[in-house]
Scaffold this motif. Sequence first.
Motif, PDB file in Angstrom:
ATOM      1  N   PHE A  25      -8.254   2.227  14.293  1.00 29.10           N
ATOM      2  CA  PHE A  25      -6.888   1.785  14.278  1.00 29.10           C
ATOM      3  C   PHE A  25      -6.062   2.291  15.454  1.00 29.10           C
ATOM      4  O   PHE A  25      -6.543   3.571  16.148  1.00 29.10           O
ATOM      5  N   THR A  26      -5.127   1.713  15.909  1.00 25.35           N
ATOM      6  CA  THR A  26      -4.309   2.115  16.997  1.00 25.35           C
ATOM      7  C   THR A  26      -3.455   3.367  16.592  1.00 25.35           C
ATOM      8  O   THR A  26      -3.239   3.468  15.398  1.00 25.35           O
ATOM      9  N   ARG A  27      -2.806   4.012  17.681  1.00 19.43           N
ATOM     10  CA  ARG A  27      -1.774   5.120  17.101  1.00 19.43           C
ATOM     11  C   ARG A  27      -0.650   4.592  16.244  1.00 19.43           C
ATOM     12  O   ARG A  27      -0.334   5.471  15.442  1.00 19.43           O
ATOM     13  N   THR A  28      -0.189   3.482  16.532  1.00 20.40           N
ATOM     14  CA  THR A  28       0.984   2.861  15.719  1.00 20.40           C
ATOM     15  C   THR A  28       0.510   2.763  14.284  1.00 20.40           C
ATOM     16  O   THR A  28       1.327   3.033  13.481  1.00 20.40           O
ATOM     17  N   ARG A  29      -0.752   2.177  14.125  1.00 19.51           N
ATOM     18  CA  ARG A  29      -1.207   1.907  12.815  1.00 19.51           C
ATOM     19  C   ARG A  29      -1.457   3.329  12.026  1.00 19.51           C
ATOM     20  O   ARG A  29      -1.129   3.390  10.873  1.00 19.51           O
ATOM     21  N   LEU A  30      -2.042   4.228  12.743  1.00 23.13           N
ATOM     22  CA  LEU A  30      -2.336   5.625  12.200  1.00 23.13           C
ATOM     23  C   LEU A  30      -0.825   5.984  11.855  1.00 23.13           C
ATOM     24  O   LEU A  30      -0.846   6.756  10.659  1.00 23.13           O
ATOM     25  N   ILE A  31       0.247   6.111  12.667  1.00 19.26           N
ATOM     26  CA  ILE A  31       1.461   6.598  12.249  1.00 19.26           C
ATOM     27  C   ILE A  31       1.741   6.010  10.872  1.00 19.26           C
ATOM     28  O   ILE A  31       2.436   6.689   9.987  1.00 19.26           O
ATOM     29  N   ALA A  32       1.617   4.837  10.843  1.00 14.78           N
ATOM     30  CA  ALA A  32       2.374   4.006   9.437  1.00 14.78           C
ATOM     31  C   ALA A  32       1.472   4.496   8.298  1.00 14.78           C
ATOM     32  O   ALA A  32       1.848   4.723   7.221  1.00 14.78           O
ATOM     33  N   ILE A  33       0.089   4.510   8.643  1.00 14.64           N
ATOM     34  CA  ILE A  33      -0.737   5.169   7.323  1.00 14.64           C
ATOM     35  C   ILE A  33      -0.303   6.453   7.003  1.00 14.64           C
ATOM     36  O   ILE A  33      -0.352   6.810   5.658  1.00 14.64           O
ATOM     37  N   GLY A  34      -0.338   7.298   7.873  1.00 14.15           N
ATOM     38  CA  GLY A  34       0.169   8.731   7.625  1.00 14.15           C
ATOM     39  C   GLY A  34       1.425   8.786   6.799  1.00 14.15           C
ATOM     40  O   GLY A  34       1.740   9.429   6.111  1.00 14.15           O
ATOM     41  N   GLY A  35       2.377   8.180   7.121  1.00 15.29           N
ATOM     42  CA  GLY A  35       3.586   8.014   6.755  1.00 15.29           C
ATOM     43  C   GLY A  35       3.816   7.332   5.289  1.00 15.29           C
ATOM     44  O   GLY A  35       4.530   7.918   4.352  1.00 15.29           O
ATOM     45  N   ALA A  36       3.042   6.356   5.089  1.00 20.25           N
ATOM     46  CA  ALA A  36       2.842   5.930   3.546  1.00 20.25           C
ATOM     47  C   ALA A  36       2.219   7.063   2.841  1.00 20.25           C
ATOM     48  O   ALA A  36       2.520   7.136   1.700  1.00 20.25           O
ATOM     49  N   VAL A  37       1.245   7.971   3.218  1.00 21.71           N
ATOM     50  CA  VAL A  37       0.774   8.894   2.405  1.00 21.71           C
ATOM     51  C   VAL A  37       1.804   9.963   2.129  1.00 21.71           C
ATOM     52  O   VAL A  37       1.762  10.508   1.000  1.00 21.71           O
ATOM     53  N   LEU A  38       2.593  10.248   3.119  1.00 25.36           N
ATOM     54  CA  LEU A  38       3.493  11.227   2.811  1.00 25.36           C
ATOM     55  C   LEU A  38       4.849  10.743   1.889  1.00 25.36           C
ATOM     56  O   LEU A  38       5.248  11.392   1.068  1.00 25.36           O
ATOM     57  N   VAL A  39       5.135   9.473   1.985  1.00 24.97           N
ATOM     58  CA  VAL A  39       5.906   8.939   0.815  1.00 24.97           C
ATOM     59  C   VAL A  39       5.502   8.867  -0.289  1.00 24.97           C
ATOM     60  O   VAL A  39       5.991   9.354  -1.249  1.00 24.97           O
ATOM     61  N   THR A  40       4.095   8.601  -0.663  1.00 24.44           N
ATOM     62  CA  THR A  40       3.517   8.853  -1.920  1.00 24.44           C
ATOM     63  C   THR A  40       3.495  10.512  -2.174  1.00 24.44           C
ATOM     64  O   THR A  40       3.887  10.362  -3.451  1.00 24.44           O
ATOM     65  N   ALA A  41       3.389  11.242  -1.554  1.00 23.60           N
ATOM     66  CA  ALA A  41       3.310  12.467  -1.699  1.00 23.60           C
ATOM     67  C   ALA A  41       4.689  13.032  -2.462  1.00 23.60           C
ATOM     68  O   ALA A  41       4.693  13.581  -3.700  1.00 23.60           O
ATOM     69  N   PHE A  42       5.830  12.664  -1.650  1.00 19.49           N
ATOM     70  CA  PHE A  42       7.154  13.116  -2.330  1.00 19.49           C
ATOM     71  C   PHE A  42       7.598  11.869  -3.541  1.00 19.49           C
ATOM     72  O   PHE A  42       8.152  12.588  -4.251  1.00 19.49           O
ATOM     73  N   ALA A  43       6.977  11.073  -3.733  1.00 21.55           N
ATOM     74  CA  ALA A  43       7.392  10.032  -4.873  1.00 21.55           C
ATOM     75  C   ALA A  43       6.884  10.760  -6.125  1.00 21.55           C
ATOM     76  O   ALA A  43       7.353  10.804  -7.177  1.00 21.55           O
ATOM     77  N   THR A  44       5.758  11.370  -5.864  1.00 22.55           N
ATOM     78  CA  THR A  44       4.801  11.940  -7.009  1.00 22.55           C
ATOM     79  C   THR A  44       5.929  13.472  -7.601  1.00 22.55           C
ATOM     80  O   THR A  44       6.140  13.455  -8.553  1.00 22.55           O
ATOM     81  N   SER A  45       6.189  14.133  -6.552  1.00 24.99           N
ATOM     82  CA  SER A  45       6.897  15.414  -6.901  1.00 24.99           C
ATOM     83  C   SER A  45       8.175  15.250  -7.171  1.00 24.99           C
ATOM     84  O   SER A  45       8.751  16.199  -7.890  1.00 24.99           O
ATOM     85  N   SER A  46       8.976  14.211  -6.720  1.00 21.02           N
ATOM     86  CA  SER A  46      10.353  13.989  -7.018  1.00 21.02           C
ATOM     87  C   SER A  46      10.496  13.373  -8.525  1.00 21.02           C
ATOM     88  O   SER A  46      11.666  13.713  -9.170  1.00 21.02           O
ATOM     89  N   LEU A  47       9.462  12.878  -8.965  1.00 22.73           N
ATOM     90  CA  LEU A  47       9.365  12.537 -10.313  1.00 22.73           C
ATOM     91  C   LEU A  47       9.035  13.487 -11.445  1.00 22.73           C
ATOM     92  O   LEU A  47       9.468  13.605 -12.597  1.00 22.73           O
ATOM     93  N   TRP A  48       7.824  14.212 -10.966  1.00 24.50           N
ATOM     94  CA  TRP A  48       7.393  15.283 -11.830  1.00 24.50           C
ATOM     95  C   TRP A  48       7.217  16.581 -11.163  1.00 24.50           C
ATOM     96  O   TRP A  48       6.770  16.462 -10.062  1.00 24.50           O
ATOM     97  N   GLN A  49       7.528  17.559 -11.743  1.00 23.20           N
ATOM     98  CA  GLN A  49       7.278  18.987 -11.139  1.00 23.20           C
ATOM     99  C   GLN A  49       6.087  19.577 -11.922  1.00 23.20           C
ATOM    100  O   GLN A  49       6.337  20.953 -11.818  1.00 23.20           O
ATOM    101  N   ALA A  50       5.431  19.099 -12.796  1.00 19.20           N
ATOM    102  CA  ALA A  50       4.179  19.863 -13.251  1.00 19.20           C
ATOM    103  C   ALA A  50       3.159  20.343 -12.400  1.00 19.20           C
ATOM    104  O   ALA A  50       3.396  19.613 -11.201  1.00 19.20           O
ATOM    105  N   PRO A  51       2.492  21.113 -12.557  1.00 23.54           N
ATOM    106  CA  PRO A  51       1.359  21.718 -11.701  1.00 23.54           C
ATOM    107  C   PRO A  51       0.349  20.501 -10.976  1.00 23.54           C
ATOM    108  O   PRO A  51       0.363  20.810  -9.825  1.00 23.54           O
ATOM    109  N   ALA A  52       0.147  19.577 -11.900  1.00 22.91           N
ATOM    110  CA  ALA A  52      -0.885  18.799 -10.979  1.00 22.91           C
ATOM    111  C   ALA A  52      -0.108  17.985 -10.240  1.00 22.91           C
ATOM    112  O   ALA A  52      -0.602  17.413  -9.214  1.00 22.91           O
TER     113      ALA A  52
END
Length: 393
Positions: free
Chosen positions: A273-300
């Motif tokens: 992948f080009t760096r541009t696509r890697l930035i998009a992929i990494g950003g999508a993972v980050l969005v998923t991370a905070f979507a999870t913890s903003s909805l639930w604050q359980a340990p898992a």
Amino acid sequence: MLDHAPETTRRSGKLWDEVPDPILRSVGFLSFFDRFATPPMLLVLAELTDLSLGQAVELVAGYALLYAVGQPVWGLISDRFGRITVLRTALVGALLGALASTLFSAYIPLLLARAFTGLMVGALYPTLLTLLGDTRTGISRAKGLSDLQIYSSLGTTIATLAAGTLAVLADWRLVFALPALGCLALLVGLRRIGPDPSRTASVEVHRAFAGAPLGVYGLAVLEGAVLMGALTYIVPALQHAGTRISLAGALAAGYGLGVIAGARLMRYLVHRFTRTRLIAIGGAVLVTAFATSSLWQAPAALTATAVLIGLSNAVLHSSMQGWATDVAPQARATTVSLFACALFLGASLATYCTSGLAEDGQYGTIFALSLALSIILTAAATAGHLAWKRRQD
């Protein structure tokens, strides 16, 4: 395959070969251990000293603030006097700051000691990035960044796992004393390194303050806020959810495991992948991370967020670092240092602005704000890098 800008200036590759790789990796380990050792023991500091939780959080914010504002100065010094000069000076300063941090428990003296330590430690990792930029290009540089991330993530993981437990079972001062010993060992290791071939009398500093670099710095502010500012609250949020501190540290250490796994994965992704696509992929993972913890604050959910932030760090942040080393090669150390300045300025601002929410236990709100910022960051960074690359071509 990974794209990179052509360089108009190159320094000798001799410097990277003269400094043993174990020393360079140890510098990365030490800098991240010191940076991430305080958040896991925030509640302990509030219990064992006269600090409130808000004041304990401000120790982290003060550290990040001085880490940030010192970056332009370190960059100019590095471009003028050389990388090894900066490493030695910063290690001596970090040693003194770490020792001072063990002497005080009152808010103001401890805040000043931690802020000074942040100023000194702030020179270490950006100097390693500059060394990579000086001596490697393209895929070779990306792999070097991944190697550094593995060792820095080990520092993060061990700090997250051990700091809170050491503070409870032994003494919180020990957490600050350990980096002092590391600095001393590294100074001994650097004692035989000869004259620094990277020092130069002429640097095109103005190129670091115009055009594309300014856009990269703006993106770094956002990245610091979501990647580092929010990460501060993983352990406190786990404890707020009823997790004991030793287990909270172990769960939050999933961040380091995410970085290690992501760094290994990047060695394959950079070929596809080009760096541009890697930035998009990494950003999508980050969005998923905070979507999870903003909805639930359980340990898992919080553990999943820590792992995903680490994975995003390895993909998104290393790609942004690579961009920073390419955007103004005529003043690389200054540019990389300004990038780090913006990164930690974002982290410090985010921590200061959310310390009140943490005091009230509103961690869901903190992670929801991080979600919004991560969406903005992903869209802006992807579009910005694509536009910059087209101009280079």
